[in-house]
Design a protein around this motif. Structure first.
Motif, mmCIF file in Angstrom:
data_model
loop_
_atom_site.group_PDB
_atom_site.id
_atom_site.type_symbol
_atom_site.label_atom_id
_atom_site.label_comp_id
_atom_site.label_asym_id
_atom_site.label_seq_id
_atom_site.Cartn_x
_atom_site.Cartn_y
_atom_site.Cartn_z
ATOM 1 N N ILE A 191 2.663 5.866 -23.751
ATOM 2 C CA ILE A 191 2.593 5.483 -22.340
ATOM 3 C C ILE A 191 1.351 6.099 -21.702
ATOM 4 N N GLY A 198 -1.614 0.081 -13.887
ATOM 5 C CA GLY A 198 -0.475 -0.319 -14.714
ATOM 6 C C GLY A 198 0.623 -1.003 -13.915
ATOM 7 N N ARG A 199 1.695 -1.373 -14.630
ATOM 8 C CA ARG A 199 2.873 -1.930 -13.960
ATOM 9 C C ARG A 199 3.592 -0.821 -13.218
ATOM 10 N N PHE A 219 6.185 1.873 -11.978
ATOM 11 C CA PHE A 219 7.299 2.619 -12.588
ATOM 12 C C PHE A 219 8.569 2.337 -11.795
ATOM 13 N N TYR A 224 12.791 0.527 -15.794
ATOM 14 C CA TYR A 224 11.887 0.905 -16.888
ATOM 15 C C TYR A 224 12.258 2.291 -17.428
ATOM 16 N N ASP A 232 2.481 0.895 -23.107
ATOM 17 C CA ASP A 232 2.647 0.596 -21.682
ATOM 18 C C ASP A 232 1.578 1.320 -20.873
ATOM 19 N N ILE A 266 1.389 2.397 -17.012
ATOM 20 C CA ILE A 266 2.382 2.473 -15.939
ATOM 21 C C ILE A 266 1.803 3.198 -14.724
ATOM 22 N N ALA A 304 8.361 -3.556 -13.537
ATOM 23 C CA ALA A 304 7.996 -2.944 -14.822
ATOM 24 C C ALA A 304 8.857 -3.485 -15.947
ATOM 25 N N VAL A 323 2.500 -4.247 -22.509
ATOM 26 C CA VAL A 323 1.851 -4.656 -21.270
ATOM 27 C C VAL A 323 0.864 -5.781 -21.556
#
Ligand code: SAM
Length: 242
Positions: A87, A93-94, A96, A100, A131, A133, A232, A240
């Motif tokens: 991670i 990122g997406r 949190f 998730y 990922d 995040i 997420a 991702v």
């Protein structure tokens, strides 16, 4: 669960010795390994950054120490056929989310890569990250605080960490809603009274009241949650999209 954290500031992660996460470590529920990225830097000054291609302000974390670190850390579990979920905290990122975090709590092994400066060379992320995040729409100085947040949120969800499992199941976001307000004694404080239904002993009425207030609160404060989307996602196998 095993957690490895790669950073240039291992001391920044010292809160993981305290409170809920510290107790989970003492009880062997979570096994945390901190790694100083500079041990994989090859020059005498232990340099981990360089100027960005294309110009611009700031420095970029070099790929070589990250590649060596991720290779060595990943191979340290290879004997028993394990591969970590890797991670990278980053503002691009997406988001949190609790969903998730729940997905991560089902993983046996997590590796967090804490960026600094303008971030980590993109080739490392392309090759290694499962990922990317983000903690939210703001920019932190490094990935350490984001990693602290994620490790704490995930640890709370591990079996046996929170005394009463129901309290985790009732938390905000667990069922897509915000938690209703909570109260303790005394029943009246500065002319403010605890809602009578909570003192009534009528469990059915209490459940209905909590549900109604949670729905109203969520509609007022976070209508996006009622749309039921988890940005997420909860699928721990999902990578991702680039
Ligand atoms: N230049 C980058 C940008 O604008 O996207 C920001 C780099 S930031 C100064 C340095 C590091 O802090 C990032 O590589 C990341 O590890 C971490 N970071 C900063 N903000 C974050 C956020 N909102 N969520 C997660 N990590 C964050």
């Amino acid at each position: 669960m095993r957690v490895d954290i790669i950073t240039i500031f291992p001391d920044y992660l010292s809160p993981l010795e305290l409170s809920l996460v510290g107790r989970a470590r003492d009880r062997g529920i979570i096994d945390v390994h901190l790694h100083d990225l500079r041990q994989w830097a090859s020059d005498v000054h232990r340099t981990v950054d360089d100027a960005p291609y294309g110009g611009g302000p700031g420095m970029v974390m070099r790929p070589e120490p990250w590649w060596a670190a991720l290779t060595e850390v990943s191979e340290s579990g290879a004997a028993d056929g394990r591969r970590p979920r890797i991670i990278v905290p980053t503002p691009v990122g997406r988001p949190f989310t609790q969903g998730y975090a729940g997905g991560l709590a089902a993983e046996p092994w997590l590796v967090f890569c804490c960026g600094r400066y303008e971030g980590i060379d993109a080739r490392v992320i392309e090759a290694w990250a499962d990922d990317e995040i983000s903690l939210g729409d703001y920019v932190l100085a490094g990935g350490e605080v984001a990693t602290l947040v994620m490790v704490e949120a995930v640890t709370r969800l591990l079996p046996g960490v929170v005394g009463n499992a129901e309290s985790v199941a009732d938390d905000s976001f667990a069922n897509g809603l915000l938690e209703p307000p909570v109260y303790t004694r005394p029943p009246v404080w500065h002319d403010r009274e605890v809602p009578a239904v909570l003192r009534s002993g009528d469990h059915g009425a209490i459940i209905r009241w909590r549900r109604e207030v949670a729905l109203r609160r969520t509609a007022q404060r976070r209508p996006d949650l009622l749309a039921g989307t988890d940005p997420a996602g909860t699928d721990p196998a999902g990578r991702v999209a680039q």
